[in-house]
Design a protein around this motif. Structure first.
Motif: not given
Length: 704
Positions: A69-73, A79-81, A131-136, A256-261
């Motif tokens: 399944e292909v979609s966009a990030l 966080l609201a889904v 999303q939680a590890v993205r830039a502000d 890590n820059p992709v999934t780092g909590m």
């Protein structure tokens, strides 16, 4: 009017998000997510078809679990889904962002065994972690904005990209069947650069608050029960039953820059001349702003510092809000009565604070608030505790908090018994430090030469090489638990003048070492930090109301002009004139004023001294009894997150209502207005009378 924000990171400029310039206020309508349309939607559909075609031969050969399944990030606020709006759990998610694709996590495939009880992450776990590890800037735009729209076409979705992604999906499934396909013990996700076809693998820790995978339970009185269990110790002065190296703590799983909590990276301080310190940070939303939560370690090697830092990061991640349980009680204190803790016992802000900050709500016993269940170790019963006291960044933002708590009393361990013991030590340590500071108590100085630990003696000598004298003070006040205040004092009196730390524990050597570790890391960096911020710090010294956040407190004491506020402690001649009771002067070497210094062993002697036993539970019970004997209760909230529980850790928030709370920001100092600040030194025999208001230290505390 809107402003356009470019997402930061790979592919910046491939999409844009729009939001109102005016930040959202209370009562604003919920976010309406529209997602990417037009060329991005077409590109996703085209890539999905291409992947399906390229994977068909593998499926015909008997390889299963290849549906994608292909979609966009970055197209919506993940966080609201809700669970209903998340991806198909039976398909392999391929998520596009800029010129990258994130592939995984992979659903369980036929014939692939999973460990018993293993929590498998889903596509929404990934999207939330990502999303939680993205830039502000991106987080603010997506989480506070009015939706997103496409800006141009996605690059890198042609034939070569489809070939590479199909090979990646098939290859992972083949490795799974052979017993592989994991990274650091966790489910694997892959970051593919669609321009270079470079592939990186990252572990994905399941997200406890994911709506689809939700493993939280409803909070309740039975879940709050804390029963310390027997825990035999290898030696009497060993309070961590397993060494830190015994735990599975892979850095790449949490940073890590992709999934780092715990954030995208950890940074070593390679210029540190004392300890091998490291620091990292993650962000968490508090109303309309993102708050940075820093964590770190400062041990003797970078490897150990990283492991200590990850543990601290996990502890702070768990302590900010309830992640294992759903809050179930909303009521007023008047309605709950004796079932609940009255927050007024813990201290509230004074009228001057509320006058200066009119938006800061006052506590109202008739107003409903959220509560969580804790456990009284004294009374062995469940107690309702205001959520904002149990978790220091509970949902709702600053406008719902009548006080802003800190991590004081939060601690982790290999068992709940271990976590509670360390949490209680921290609560006692902070209380004693504040009593001595605000009461300007001239504490007995500890002779550092009386330490028998070679590491301690070596670190003290190392600080001396860099122009700092390490000094230590016996800070026992109410309880017979060793507490040590540590001070690094610049010998020549220049910028970077002094820094403070503290430690507490049944072993005086460990208590002193804990305080030394803090000042050893901070002192060697204090000079350049003071120089860099000298103008701002001098403005603070002229107006303490400018001391607003945690880091302001210790940095202020890098200024030489703050020394007079510490003279009660560091000027031994003034200490001789102070009003105190003598204790612990057992004839050790004298200090510069000629007064005998206290040997470290004296902190474990005297009336009611607590002697460590052979079982950690017995140590905890003796410490609890020592505290409750003075009329205090000891409350525990189990903050353990599912992520920690999977690793074999527990985290506790330990509260002793009535002890001094530590606050940051001069206006918000509750301790200055509590009765205990005036009476405790007299009750402990360290003064002949209670403190007057004009005798309370008029300067902000220097606690780091």
């Amino acid at each position: 009017m809107t402003e356009v924000l470019s997402p930061q990171g790979p592919g910046a400029g491939a999409a844009r998000v729009e939001r109102p310039v005016q930040p959202p206020g209370p009562g604003r309508a919920p976010l309406a997510v529209t997602g990417f349309t037009g060329p991005w939607r077409t590109a996703c559909a085209r890539l999905a078809d291409a992947l399906t075609a390229r994977l068909a031969p593998h499926a015909a050969a008997g390889l299963t679990g290849l549906d994608v399944e292909v979609s966009a990030l970055g197209a919506r606020d993940e966080l609201a889904v809700s669970a209903a709006d998340s991806a198909d759990p039976d398909r392999v998610p391929v998520r596009l962002y800029g010129h990258t694709a994130v592939v995984g996590p992979f659903p369980a495939a036929q014939g692939v065994r999973s460990s018993a009880g293993e929590r498998r992450p889903c596509a929404l776990c990934l999207a939330r972690r990502w999303q939680a590890v993205r830039a502000d800037t991106l987080r603010d735009a997506v989480e506070l904005g009015d939706g997103t729209r496409a800006a141009g076409s996605p690059p890198g979705t042609g034939g070569f990209a489809a070939d590479a992604l199909a090979a990646l999906v098939a290859g992972h499934r083949i490795r799974e069947r052979a017993g592989g396909g994991r990274v650091a013990g966790y489910a694997a996700v892959y970051l593919v650069d669609l321009e270079t076809l470079h592939v990186s693998a990252f572990p994905l820790v399941p997200e406890a608050e994911c709506p689809r995978c939700d493993v939280r339970t409803d909070d309740g009185p039975e879940a709050a029960r804390v029963v310390p269990e027997s825990a035999p110790k290898p030696t009497r002065n060993t309070f961590r039953l397993r060494p830190i190296d015994a735990y599975h703590l892979p850095l790449e799983a949490f940073v890590n820059p992709v999934t780092g909590m715990l954030g995208p990276s950890v940074v070593p301080d390679l210029a540190s001349a004392s300890t091998s310190s490291v620091v990292g940070a993650f962000t968490t939303r508090s109303g309309s702003y993102l708050r940075d939560c820093f964590w770190g370690g400062h041990a003797g090697s970078y490897g150990t510092s990283v492991r200590v830092g990850v543990l601290e990061g996990l502890e702070r991640f768990a302590g900010m809000r309830a992640r294992a349980r759903r809050t179930t009680v909303t009521a007023s204190l008047d309605e709950l009565g004796e079932t609940a803790l009255d927050p007024r016992v813990c201290g509230l802000y004074d009228d001057a604070c509320h006058a200066a900050e009119p938006d800061l709500p006052r506590f109202d016993p008739s107003r409903p608030i959220a509560w969580v269940w804790g456990w009284s170790l004294r009374d062995e019963r469940p107690v309702l505790i205001p959520e904002i006291l149990a978790y220091y960044h509970a949902p709702g933002g600053a406008r719902r908090r009548f006080v802003q708590e800190s991590s004081n009393g939060c601690a982790s361990g290999g068992s709940m018994t271990e976590a509670v013991l360390y949490g209680l030590m921290e609560a006692v340590e902070r209380d004693a430090f504040l009593l001595a500071w605000y009461g300007r108590a001239p504490l007995p100085e500890i002779d550092p030469a009386s330490s028998t630990r070679p590491q301690t003696r070596a670190m003290i000598d190392r600080l001396a090489l860099y122009g700092y004298r390490a000094r230590f003070f016996d800070t026992r006040v109410t309880f017979p638990i060793p507490v040590v205040t540590a001070v690094a004092e610049r010998v020549d009196g220049g910028l970077g003048r002094m820094c403070f730390g503290a430690g507490a524990g049944l072993d005086p050597e460990a208590a002193l070492a804990a305080g030394l570790c803090e000042i050893a890391t901070d002192s060697v960096n204090l000079r350049r930090r003071t120089v860099r911020e000298e103008r701002r710090l001098r403005a603070m010294a002229d107006d303490f109301d400018r001391v607003a956040v945690l880091h302001d407190h210790p940095l202020l004491y890098g200024l030489p002009e703050m020394a007079p506020y510490t003279a009660f402690l560091l000027d031994r001649e003034q200490g001789e004139r102070g009003e105190r009771g003598e204790r612990g002067a057992d004839g050790a070497d004298g200090d510069r004023a000629g007064r005998p210094m206290t040997p470290l062993t004296a902190l474990a002697s005297g009336p009611g001294a607590l002697v460590p036993g052979d079982d950690l539970r017995d140590d905890l019970e003796r410490c609890v009894a020592a505290v409750t004997a003075h009329g205090f209760d000891v409350l525990v909230v189990d903050q353990t997150s599912p992520e920690q529980r999977d690793l074999g850790f527990a985290t506790a928030r330990v509260m002793v209502p009535g002890l001094l709370p530590i606050d940051f920001g001069w206006r918000r100092q509750r301790a200055r207005h509590l009765a205990r600040t005036r009476t405790a030194l007299r009750q402990a025999g360290l003064r002949t009378r209670d403190l007057r208001t004009d005798e309370i230290n008029p300067a902000p505390h220097p606690f780091p």
